[in-house]
Each structure stands twice: as C-alpha cells, then as structure tokens.
Design a protein around this motif. Structure first.
Motif, mmCIF file in Angstrom:
data_model
loop_
_atom_site.group_PDB
_atom_site.id
_atom_site.type_symbol
_atom_site.label_atom_id
_atom_site.label_comp_id
_atom_site.label_asym_id
_atom_site.label_seq_id
_atom_site.Cartn_x
_atom_site.Cartn_y
_atom_site.Cartn_z
ATOM 1 N N LEU A 205 44.757 40.090 25.344
ATOM 2 C CA LEU A 205 43.687 40.731 26.096
ATOM 3 C C LEU A 205 44.243 41.216 27.420
ATOM 4 C CD1 LEU A 205 40.764 38.181 25.606
ATOM 5 C CD2 LEU A 205 41.024 40.403 24.499
ATOM 6 N N CYS A 206 43.764 42.361 27.875
ATOM 7 C CA CYS A 206 44.134 42.924 29.171
ATOM 8 C C CYS A 206 42.886 42.980 30.046
ATOM 9 C CB CYS A 206 44.672 44.342 29.021
ATOM 10 S SG CYS A 206 46.163 44.460 28.049
ATOM 11 N N GLY A 207 43.068 42.779 31.331
ATOM 12 C CA GLY A 207 41.969 42.878 32.279
ATOM 13 C C GLY A 207 42.362 43.762 33.442
ATOM 14 N N THR A 208 41.550 44.768 33.733
ATOM 15 C CA THR A 208 41.844 45.745 34.772
ATOM 16 C C THR A 208 40.662 45.856 35.729
ATOM 17 O OG1 THR A 208 43.191 46.993 33.200
ATOM 18 C CG2 THR A 208 42.487 48.168 35.173
ATOM 19 N N ILE A 209 40.945 45.870 37.028
ATOM 20 C CA ILE A 209 39.897 46.051 38.029
ATOM 21 C C ILE A 209 39.415 47.496 37.954
ATOM 22 C CG2 ILE A 209 39.350 46.052 40.497
ATOM 23 C CD1 ILE A 209 41.508 43.843 40.811
ATOM 24 N N VAL A 210 38.108 47.668 37.752
ATOM 25 C CA VAL A 210 37.546 49.020 37.605
ATOM 26 C C VAL A 210 36.535 49.365 38.695
ATOM 27 C CG1 VAL A 210 37.956 49.133 35.113
ATOM 28 C CG2 VAL A 210 35.779 48.224 35.974
ATOM 29 N N TRP A 211 36.167 48.376 39.531
ATOM 30 C CA TRP A 211 35.164 48.612 40.567
ATOM 31 C C TRP A 211 35.331 47.570 41.655
ATOM 32 C CZ3 TRP A 211 31.271 45.378 42.367
ATOM 33 C CH2 TRP A 211 30.260 45.970 43.143
ATOM 34 N N LEU A 212 35.145 47.972 42.881
ATOM 35 C CA LEU A 212 35.136 47.066 44.023
ATOM 36 C C LEU A 212 33.858 47.289 44.814
ATOM 37 C CD1 LEU A 212 38.791 47.464 45.366
ATOM 38 C CD2 LEU A 212 37.859 45.495 44.146
ATOM 39 N N LYS A 213 33.276 46.208 45.284
ATOM 40 C CA LYS A 213 32.083 46.323 46.120
ATOM 41 C C LYS A 213 32.421 47.074 47.400
ATOM 42 C CE LYS A 213 28.382 43.536 48.068
ATOM 43 N NZ LYS A 213 27.847 42.163 48.183
ATOM 44 N N GLN A 214 33.631 46.814 47.903
ATOM 45 C CA GLN A 214 34.102 47.495 49.107
ATOM 46 C C GLN A 214 35.403 48.230 48.758
ATOM 47 O OE1 GLN A 214 34.715 44.893 52.481
ATOM 48 N NE2 GLN A 214 34.524 46.592 53.902
ATOM 49 N N PRO A 215 35.308 49.418 48.175
ATOM 50 C CA PRO A 215 36.506 50.124 47.713
ATOM 51 C C PRO A 215 37.373 50.671 48.848
ATOM 52 C CG PRO A 215 34.584 51.498 47.393
ATOM 53 C CD PRO A 215 34.085 50.154 47.870
ATOM 54 N N ILE A 216 36.778 50.824 50.032
ATOM 55 C CA ILE A 216 37.507 51.374 51.176
ATOM 56 C C ILE A 216 37.853 50.237 52.145
ATOM 57 C CG2 ILE A 216 37.396 53.004 53.125
ATOM 58 C CD1 ILE A 216 37.462 54.332 50.310
ATOM 59 N N ASP A 217 39.110 50.156 52.523
ATOM 60 C CA ASP A 217 39.558 49.159 53.495
ATOM 61 C C ASP A 217 38.985 49.534 54.860
ATOM 62 O OD1 ASP A 217 40.977 47.699 55.432
ATOM 63 O OD2 ASP A 217 42.806 47.685 54.227
#
Length: 147
Positions: A51-63
C-alpha cells in the motif's frame, strides 16, 4: 437450464458482480483519510502487493512564514528538504501481515523522520495508524473522507 433462465442468471451476474467487487475493495484501507488532528488528508492506494500513502491535502497548504506552499523542510536530506508536502508519499511499503493490518514504514514530515509503522483497518471509516521507535509506540485514528 432454459434460455430464459440463462438470461436471468447472466443479468443477475452483471448486476451483482460490481457490488461484490465494491464490497471486497471496501474491506481494505484504499481511499482518502483525514488525520486525527484534521491537518492533512492521505490517499491510500494499492502499489503492487503493498500500500502507498500520499499527502493530497493540507489544512494549511501555505507556510505562513514564507507565503509559499509547505515544503518538507524538516527533512535532514538537503536534496529532499525543498520538495512540496502536498504530493509527498509518506509510505509505500505497507504489506499485509494479518487480516486488516499492514506493516512497513511511515515518514513523518513534522519531524523529518521515518518510523516502523502499522495501519489497521478498524472499521468501515476508521484506520488506526501507529509508529514506533524501538519499544515506544504511538498512534492515532484516521477517518475516511472518500474512496
């Protein structure tokens, strides 16, 4: 078997086969999962036997410090420290070890370290994700947000 019976059987098979396939795929953790903190979504899919797991969304995508997309800046490898967090594969070697449980390694972008890990499909919409350093283990529950 009459021609009519064969036709009815074929029609039932055509209708039921996708439902059976969906029920079988629903038993695994494939889908998009919200982390316990609610700060990221990870898409899990089959990658061969693993199985592979990839981050597809961040609550805070901008630093907030740079005004640019979040990067893997905690990674100790300078060549990897500038890669975007969205799209980052955090595991790719999770292999089945028992019914509903997979083991491998998981990368934590929060500290730039990789841990021994396991994921357990504990219900239709819950996934237990654990990481260990030696005998010390911690875990959290992820919630399914989409297949």
């Amino acid at each position: 078997m009459t021609a009519r019976t064969a036709l009815v059987a074929a029609a039932l098979l055509a209708v039921l086969a996708p439902a059976v396939a969906n029920a079988q795929s629903a038993s695994g953790p494939q889908g998009t999962w919200l982390t316990q903190a609610g700060d990221a979504k990870v898409r899990i899919k089959s990658c061969g036997a693993a199985l592979c797991g990839t981050i597809v969304w961040l609550k805070q995508p901008i630093d907030p410090n740079t005004g640019k997309p979040q990067i893997d800046d905690k990674n100790p490898d300078p060549a990897r420290a500038s890669r975007p967090v969205i799209g980052l594969q955090i595991f790719g070697d999770m292999r089945p070890v028992s019914q509903g449980k997979w083991s491998g390694h998981i990368y934590n972008a929060d500290d730039g370290k990789t841990y021994e890990s396991s994921i357990s499909h504990t219900g239709p919409t819950t996934l237990k994700v654990e990481g260990c350093v030696g005998a010390l283990c911690g875990g959290e529950a992820w919630t399914l947000t989409g297949r």
